[in-house]
Design a protein around this motif. Structure first.
Motif: not given
Length: 246
Positions: A5-10, A46-51
């Motif tokens: 599991x990971x939280x990605x900034x895109x 996208x920039x709205x939050x981490x995915x």
């Protein structure tokens, strides 16, 4: 089962799932997802939050919308997950090189906040143990995978929404499938204890262990065959124990 599991900034709203090799950062993605020979591209918020990207092997929740299935070619035993600009990069050991079948599910196509990556081919849908009046979600099972009690318990306790439905289902499953050894029973109770620690940030480990003792004694006292009303009453008492820590 959940293996990563990971939280990605895109920044540009696209995450890349696949081999270690890079992808053209100027690539334009048409639609919610696209498959390349060694990568899958997924459009996110996208920039709205981490995915949040979750990686499942063989068994996964059937939650969200399936947007793509593809077989990728990996040049190493690692599956990489990163944004198009390689700002955030994570990788997970797959234990094999070569063809890897993947299915991607998201909460919202074109603006995903949650991406579930299922490893395995020929996925079939089946249900989970659940208590009457408190339905859960179906799961996806890859060809050749047998879903044991540990796998099913992991699926039931894979999240913290619907806490009463999840806990009641877990209690029913454990009560209806007696363990061959005390250590196995203890490990199943421990799974519920660890799950309970994420229900409230103010709950201590000691409070979680008390929760586990209540569950353990309660299961021992249940009638066999298991009655759903008894299971739900036990689940509600146990949740009240945790919630009182708030």
């Amino acid at each position: 089962m959940l293996i990563g599991r990971s939280d990605i900034y895109a920044n540009h709203g696209i995450i890349v799932i696949g081999a270690e090799s890079s992808v053209d950062s100027d690539m334009v993605l048409e639609g919610a997802a696209a498959a390349l020979p060694s990568h899958i591209l997924v459009r996110t918020r996208g920039q709205a939050g981490l995915t949040r990207v979750q990686l499942w092997s063989g068994v996964a929740p059937r939650v969200g919308i399936e947007i793509i299935s593809a077989e990728l070619e990996l040049s190493s035993q690692y599956l990489y997950v990163h944004d198009l600009e390689n700002v955030s990069t994570h990788y997970f050991a797959m234990g094999k090189v070569g063809a890897l079948p993947l299915t991607i599910l998201v909460d919202d196509p074109n603006s995903a906040a949650r991406v579930d990556v299922v490893v395995g081919g020929d996925l079939a849908e089946r249900g989970l143990t659940e208590v009457s009046g408190y339905p859960l979600f179906p799961i996806l099972v890859a060809a050749g995978v047998e879903v044991g009690v540990a796998d099913e318990l992991g699926m039931i306790l894979s999240g913290h929404d619907m806490p009463r439905a999840r806990l009641a289902a877990a209690i029913k499953l454990v009560a209806a499938a007696p363990a061959l050894r005390p250590a196995i029973r203890d490990s199943r109770i421990d799974r519920m204890v660890e799950w309970s620690r994420w229900l409230t940030i103010s709950s201590s480990l000691d409070r979680a262990k008390d929760f586990g003792k209540l569950i353990d004694l309660g299961i021992a006292g249940l009638r066999i065959p298991v009655v759903d009303a008894d299971v739900m009453e036990l689940a509600q008492r146990a949740l009240s124990e945790i919630e009182s820590a708030r």
